[in-house]
Motif scaffolding. Structure first.
Motif, short mmCIF file in Angstrom:
data_model
loop_
_atom_site.label_atom_id
_atom_site.label_comp_id
_atom_site.label_asym_id
_atom_site.label_seq_id
_atom_site.Cartn_x
_atom_site.Cartn_y
_atom_site.Cartn_z
N ARG A 1 0.83 -1.20 0.00
CA ARG A 1 0.00 0.00 0.00
C ARG A 1 0.88 1.26 0.00
O ARG A 1 0.56 2.24 -0.66
CB ARG A 1 -0.96 -0.02 1.19
CG ARG A 1 -2.06 -1.06 1.00
CD ARG A 1 -2.81 -1.35 2.27
NE ARG A 1 -3.55 -0.22 2.79
CZ ARG A 1 -4.85 -0.04 2.64
NH1 ARG A 1 -5.56 -0.93 1.96
NH2 ARG A 1 -5.45 1.01 3.15
N GLY B 1 0.35 3.17 -3.20
CA GLY B 1 -0.67 4.15 -2.84
C GLY B 1 -0.16 5.32 -2.03
O GLY B 1 -0.92 6.24 -1.73
N GLN C 1 -0.16 7.91 2.74
CA GLN C 1 -1.53 8.04 3.23
C GLN C 1 -2.24 6.69 3.19
O GLN C 1 -2.95 6.32 4.12
CB GLN C 1 -2.29 9.08 2.42
CG GLN C 1 -3.67 9.37 2.96
CD GLN C 1 -4.36 10.47 2.20
OE1 GLN C 1 -3.91 10.92 1.15
NE2 GLN C 1 -5.48 10.92 2.73
N ALA C 2 -2.04 5.93 2.13
CA ALA C 2 -2.66 4.60 2.01
C ALA C 2 -2.09 3.65 3.04
O ALA C 2 -2.81 2.82 3.62
CB ALA C 2 -2.47 4.05 0.61
N VAL D 1 -9.32 2.64 -8.37
CA VAL D 1 -8.93 1.71 -7.32
C VAL D 1 -8.31 0.46 -7.95
O VAL D 1 -8.83 -0.07 -8.93
CB VAL D 1 -10.15 1.27 -6.48
CG1 VAL D 1 -9.77 0.23 -5.44
CG2 VAL D 1 -10.81 2.47 -5.81
N THR E 1 -8.13 -3.08 -0.89
CA THR E 1 -7.57 -1.98 -1.68
C THR E 1 -6.06 -1.89 -1.50
O THR E 1 -5.56 -1.91 -0.37
CB THR E 1 -8.23 -0.65 -1.28
OG1 THR E 1 -9.63 -0.73 -1.55
CG2 THR E 1 -7.63 0.53 -2.05
N ALA F 1 -4.24 0.42 -4.03
CA ALA F 1 -4.01 1.80 -4.47
C ALA F 1 -5.35 2.45 -4.78
O ALA F 1 -6.22 1.83 -5.39
CB ALA F 1 -3.11 1.82 -5.71
N HIS F 2 -5.49 3.70 -4.35
CA HIS F 2 -6.75 4.42 -4.52
C HIS F 2 -6.47 5.89 -4.77
O HIS F 2 -5.72 6.52 -4.02
CB HIS F 2 -7.59 4.25 -3.25
CG HIS F 2 -8.88 5.00 -3.27
ND1 HIS F 2 -9.93 4.63 -4.06
CD2 HIS F 2 -9.29 6.09 -2.57
CE1 HIS F 2 -10.94 5.46 -3.85
NE2 HIS F 2 -10.57 6.35 -2.96
#
Length: 185
Positions: free
Chosen positions: A37, A41, A44-45, A95, A132, A134-135
């Motif tokens: 993540r 991402g 923050q992810a 996503v 999840t 990556a978003h």
């Protein structure tokens, strides 16, 4: 963030509180997922613990909603989740995720039971269990995640679910950890 309870004067409105019910990923599997993540991402992810969301919404009666979640957990059996390969919601939503290939039916049944009663809410899309990676990041990062993790695979036994609330700073925190106590399959 407090939910107002008890007697209210005429015209008073109960304050909504964000609520989430998730399957947390056990250690040591969570360490790899946090790294992925972070890599795809961003920080923050990585700050959000890896999880499979069962329901996310809000309630004006935390006690009633929490009692409902406890009841659902008490009637749910332990099950296995297998995460295999990647998927995406693009172009509808930016996503990239790991697929839930085993345990998806159980996640769906849990979701359906949770959204009945005090957690009933509208979904803009159907429920699709996933984890999840990556978003809302650059397309290149999502492309890399989808390609590089397509062979990813991990399994774990789901023995509990987490009931989370959002605090006044916007951070999620676990309020309760609920064991799955249903009959053994």
């Amino acid at each position: 963030m407090a939910v107002r309870t008890g007697t209210r004067s005429a015209g008073a409105v109960a304050q909504a509180t964000a609520l989430g019910v998730v399957i947390e990923i056990p250690s040591p599997l969570d360490a790899s997922l946090i790294d992925w993540r972070r890599r795809y991402g961003g920080e923050q992810a990585a700050a959000v613990a890896p999880h499979v969301t069962l329901v996310s919404g809000s309630t004006t009666d935390w006690d009633c909603a929490a009692a409902h979640v406890r009841d659902v957990a008490s009637r749910t059996s332990v099950f296995t989740v297998c995460l295999r390969g990647t998927g995406t919601f693009r172009p509808i939503s930016p996503v990239v995720f790991l697929n839930v290939t085993e345990g998806a039916e159980e996640c769906g049944n849990l979701h359906d039971a949770l959204v009945a009663g005090p957690l009933l809410h509208e979904l803009t899309h159907g429920y699709h269990p996933h984890l999840t990676i990556a978003h809302e990041v650059e397309e290149a990062a999502m492309d890399r995640a989808q390609e590089e993790l397509r062979g990813a695979s991990m399994d774990f036994v789901v023995q509990k679910i987490g009931l989370f609330g959002m605090d006044s700073t916007g951070a999620w925190s676990r309020r309760e950890e609920l064991g799955l106590d249903g009959p053994t399959l």
